[in-house]
Design a protein around this motif. Structure first.
Motif, PDB file in Angstrom:
ATOM      1  N   ALA A  97       0.853  -1.275   0.093  1.00 42.35           N
ATOM      2  CA  ALA A  97      -0.054   0.000  -0.001  1.00 42.35           C
ATOM      3  C   ALA A  97       0.685   1.293  -0.004  1.00 42.35           C
ATOM      4  CB  ALA A  97      -1.066   0.112   1.178  1.00 42.35           C
ATOM      5  N   HIS A  98       1.960   1.147   0.528  1.00 48.25           N
ATOM      6  CA  HIS A  98       2.672   2.354   0.585  1.00 48.25           C
ATOM      7  C   HIS A  98       4.060   2.017  -0.141  1.00 48.25           C
ATOM      8  CE1 HIS A  98       0.589   2.235   4.538  1.00 48.25           C
ATOM      9  NE2 HIS A  98       0.854   3.783   4.446  1.00 48.25           N
ATOM     10  N   GLY A  99       3.918   1.341  -1.286  1.00 46.36           N
ATOM     11  CA  GLY A  99       5.172   1.067  -2.397  1.00 46.36           C
ATOM     12  C   GLY A  99       6.729   1.220  -1.874  1.00 46.36           C
ATOM     13  N   LEU A 100       6.840   0.320  -0.731  1.00 48.45           N
ATOM     14  CA  LEU A 100       8.064  -0.162  -0.084  1.00 48.45           C
ATOM     15  C   LEU A 100       8.394  -1.284  -0.943  1.00 48.45           C
ATOM     16  CD1 LEU A 100       7.423   0.081   3.539  1.00 48.45           C
ATOM     17  CD2 LEU A 100       8.038   1.817   1.872  1.00 48.45           C
ATOM     18  N   ALA A 101       9.903  -1.301  -1.163  1.00 49.02           N
ATOM     19  CA  ALA A 101      10.336  -2.452  -2.165  1.00 49.02           C
ATOM     20  C   ALA A 101      11.698  -2.766  -1.384  1.00 49.02           C
ATOM     21  CB  ALA A 101      10.760  -1.615  -3.461  1.00 49.02           C
ATOM     22  N   ASP A 102      11.663  -3.088  -0.246  1.00 44.68           N
ATOM     23  CA  ASP A 102      13.173  -3.493   0.414  1.00 44.68           C
ATOM     24  C   ASP A 102      13.538  -4.846   0.334  1.00 44.68           C
ATOM     25  OD1 ASP A 102      11.319  -4.499   2.174  1.00 44.68           O
ATOM     26  OD2 ASP A 102      11.813  -3.579   3.805  1.00 44.68           O
ATOM     27  N   ASP A 103      12.746  -5.840  -0.402  1.00 43.18           N
ATOM     28  CA  ASP A 103      13.313  -7.143  -0.708  1.00 43.18           C
ATOM     29  C   ASP A 103      12.611  -7.578  -2.035  1.00 43.18           C
ATOM     30  OD1 ASP A 103      10.390  -7.473  -0.448  1.00 43.18           O
ATOM     31  OD2 ASP A 103      10.432  -8.668   1.427  1.00 43.18           O
ATOM     32  N   ALA A 137      -8.045  -0.700   1.603  1.00 44.02           N
ATOM     33  CA  ALA A 137      -8.588   0.048   0.697  1.00 44.02           C
ATOM     34  C   ALA A 137      -7.704   0.764  -0.406  1.00 44.02           C
ATOM     35  CB  ALA A 137      -9.464   1.318   1.577  1.00 44.02           C
ATOM     36  N   GLN A 138      -6.668   1.111   0.129  1.00 42.82           N
ATOM     37  CA  GLN A 138      -5.661   1.638  -0.986  1.00 42.82           C
ATOM     38  C   GLN A 138      -5.350   0.507  -2.237  1.00 42.82           C
ATOM     39  OE1 GLN A 138      -4.263   4.913  -1.274  1.00 42.82           O
ATOM     40  NE2 GLN A 138      -3.792   4.055  -3.174  1.00 42.82           N
ATOM     41  N   GLY A 143      -6.235  -1.235  -7.917  1.00 46.33           N
ATOM     42  CA  GLY A 143      -6.559  -2.329  -8.877  1.00 46.33           C
ATOM     43  C   GLY A 143      -6.083  -3.603  -8.239  1.00 46.33           C
ATOM     44  N   VAL A 144      -5.705  -3.910  -7.107  1.00 43.93           N
ATOM     45  CA  VAL A 144      -5.377  -5.120  -6.721  1.00 43.93           C
ATOM     46  C   VAL A 144      -6.557  -6.031  -6.479  1.00 43.93           C
ATOM     47  CG1 VAL A 144      -4.215  -6.428  -4.548  1.00 43.93           C
ATOM     48  CG2 VAL A 144      -3.234  -4.387  -5.614  1.00 43.93           C
ATOM     49  N   HIS A 145      -6.797  -7.345  -6.703  1.00 38.85           N
ATOM     50  CA  HIS A 145      -7.901  -8.144  -6.501  1.00 38.85           C
ATOM     51  C   HIS A 145      -7.709  -9.041  -5.273  1.00 38.85           C
ATOM     52  CE1 HIS A 145      -9.054  -7.299 -10.655  1.00 38.85           C
ATOM     53  NE2 HIS A 145      -7.820  -7.472 -11.089  1.00 38.85           N
ATOM     54  N   PHE A 146      -8.936  -9.253  -4.688  1.00 42.43           N
ATOM     55  CA  PHE A 146      -8.796  -9.764  -3.575  1.00 42.43           C
ATOM     56  C   PHE A 146      -9.936 -11.163  -3.470  1.00 42.43           C
ATOM     57  CE2 PHE A 146      -7.911  -5.727  -2.173  1.00 42.43           C
ATOM     58  CZ  PHE A 146      -7.214  -5.688  -0.942  1.00 42.43           C
ATOM     59  N   VAL A 147      -8.974 -12.203  -2.447  1.00 43.07           N
ATOM     60  CA  VAL A 147      -9.923 -13.491  -2.680  1.00 43.07           C
ATOM     61  C   VAL A 147      -9.664 -13.817  -0.814  1.00 43.07           C
ATOM     62  CG1 VAL A 147      -8.129 -14.915  -3.307  1.00 43.07           C
ATOM     63  CG2 VAL A 147     -10.262 -15.824  -3.246  1.00 43.07           C
ATOM     64  N   GLY A 148     -10.890 -13.939  -0.182  1.00 43.60           N
ATOM     65  CA  GLY A 148     -10.983 -13.961   1.120  1.00 43.60           C
ATOM     66  C   GLY A 148     -10.436 -12.512   1.775  1.00 43.60           C
ATOM     67  N   GLY A 362     -21.933  -1.681  -1.374  1.00 45.80           N
ATOM     68  CA  GLY A 362     -21.015  -0.338  -1.593  1.00 45.80           C
ATOM     69  C   GLY A 362     -19.734  -0.800  -1.472  1.00 45.80           C
ATOM     70  N   GLY A 363     -19.269  -2.002  -0.985  1.00 42.28           N
ATOM     71  CA  GLY A 363     -18.015  -2.342  -0.762  1.00 42.28           C
ATOM     72  C   GLY A 363     -17.278  -2.898  -2.101  1.00 42.28           C
ATOM     73  N   ASP A 364     -16.201  -3.662  -1.840  1.00 39.42           N
ATOM     74  CA  ASP A 364     -15.438  -4.072  -2.947  1.00 39.42           C
ATOM     75  C   ASP A 364     -15.246  -5.764  -3.027  1.00 39.42           C
ATOM     76  OD1 ASP A 364     -14.397  -1.330  -4.041  1.00 39.42           O
ATOM     77  OD2 ASP A 364     -13.402  -1.392  -2.267  1.00 39.42           O
TER      78      ASP A 364
END
Length: 400
Positions: A97-103, A137-138, A143-148, A362-364
């Motif tokens: 969500a915060h765009g970190l890329a440390d690994d 939410a972010q 555009g990330v998809h969720f399952v569960g 109203g949700g995703d």
């Protein structure tokens, strides 16, 4: 069928052990699987086990001098058709969500331009934490998809609630829905008519009767049907959504306008009546705003029934669509009420969901049951686009 490639990222949670089954089941379905393990994941499953099942296609180190000679974190995402994260821990979701890329995992995700499906897995208290809610939410907005996740007993003693990672079969169903309908065009030549969103029934020039429908599920179905090659007409009530690309959109406000737009759009091969149409409207809307008069007595609203659009399409349209699919939003006795509605309306299939659950209208995400003559299929909770893609997959199979 084309052999699609999954890049599986295994996060560091107790549900990581399910990733072993996920790899095997994915291969059984014809997928090629490459795996990235986080350092935390190695505390739950061994790299040897994962590497053996993945046939050696395992990566873990961002700074591996051999793998990074050709910028491996870029190559890995480019070679995949989809990136699946299972389990997606609270920590990994926060980094995304915060765009970190440390690994290697997070750097690959930040460099990725492929669809991303995440299967969250964490303690219910973590899942319900305000920070975790903000992060997902972010991610949904990105555009990330969720399952569960699903509900049940947790690994911790005396802990239960929502947070269990979806089962491997459910995750792969979501992958199928995201990849396969969109790449085969098997609805080419079909006209699909879809309704979506709420209707607004005016009380006066200011107020109206409505419901909490966002239109997201209907819009997702329209996008999936278009991706499968269909000509799509989307009749939509008032929503705050961008029109799906390539779809003809007819905007309406009231139930009567929606019915007329549906009639005008016929004939169709497939009708999917997803809209949450208001059952009633005022018998006569006031011309002027109705004000308080100081008496403490509210005005009496005389209500009358709105037209039954699903019933009309299923039982009265000539020619009738070859496949008519209705939706039922219920708050109790879901299967009983939805089964009765399917028979009463005359539709071929009915998609039922329990809207008493928080975040559905109203949700995703959505959790539905598909009711047909052949029986009732319970689908796991997933984001609405994944539900839409799976429904389109079922439609494709129906016409094959």
């Amino acid at each position: 069928m084309t052999k699609h490639k999954i890049l599986l990222i295994i996060g560091g949670g107790i549900a990581a052990y399910k990733a072993l089954e996920l790899i095997r089941r994915a291969q059984d379905r014809g997928y090629e699987v490459t795996v990235i393990m986080t350092k935390a994941a190695e505390q739950f499953v061994t790299p040897l086990s994962v590497s053996t099942l993945a046939k050696g296609k395992l990566y873990a180190n961002l700074f591996d001098p051999h793998e990074e000679m050709d910028v491996g974190h870029i190559r890995l995402s480019r070679q995949a058709d989809i990136v699946v994260i299972a389990p997606a821990t609270a920590d990994l979701m926060a980094k995304m969500a915060h765009g970190l890329a440390d690994d290697l995992a997070t750097a690959t995700l930040l460099a990725n331009d492929r669809p991303v499906l995440i299967a969250p897995g964490m303690n219910p208290k973590m899942w319900d934490h305000p920070a975790a809610k903000r992060n997902r939410a972010q991610l949904a907005e990105d555009g990330v998809h969720f399952v569960g996740p699903t509900s049940g007993e947790m690994a911790e003693a005396n802990e239960a609630g929502t947070g269990r990672m979806a089962e491997p079969a459910a995750i792969l169903d979501a992958v199928d829905g995201l990849l396969r309908p969109s790449q085969h065009g098997l609805l080419s030549g079909k006209h699909v008519l879809i309704t979506a969103g709420p209707t607004h029934e005016p009380i006066d020039p200011v107020r109206y009767i409505a419901n909490r429908s966002s239109g997201k599920q209907g819009y997702a179905i329209a996008a999936a049907a278009h991706a499968a090659g269909a000509e799509v007409t989307l009749v939509t009530g008032p929503v705050h959504l961008n029109a799906p690309e390539g779809v003809e959109v007819v905007a309406v406000e009231t139930a009567r306008q929606m019915k007329q737009a549906v009639v005008d759009a016929l004939p169709a091969d497939i009708a999917i009546m997803c809209a949450a149409v208001a059952d009633w409207r005022t018998a006569s809307a006031a011309d002027q705003k109705q004000k308080k008069d100081g008496s403490g007595t509210p005005p009496v609203l005389e209500l009358t029934e709105n037209p039954d659009i699903l019933h009309h399409v299923a039982r009265e349209a000539d020619p009738r669509p070859a496949l008519v699919i209705g939706f039922a939003a219920e708050t109790d006795h879901l299967i009983e009420h939805a089964t009765a509605k399917r028979l009463r309306k005359g539709c071929d299939w009915l998609v039922a969901n329990d809207v008493s659950q928080e975040g559905v209208m109203g949700g995703d995400t959505n959790s539905v049951h598909l009711i047909r003559d052949q029986g009732i299929d319970a689908w796991p909770k997933a984001d609405k686009q994944a539900v839409a893609n799976r429904l389109v997959s079922e439609i494709i199979q129906h016409f094959q």
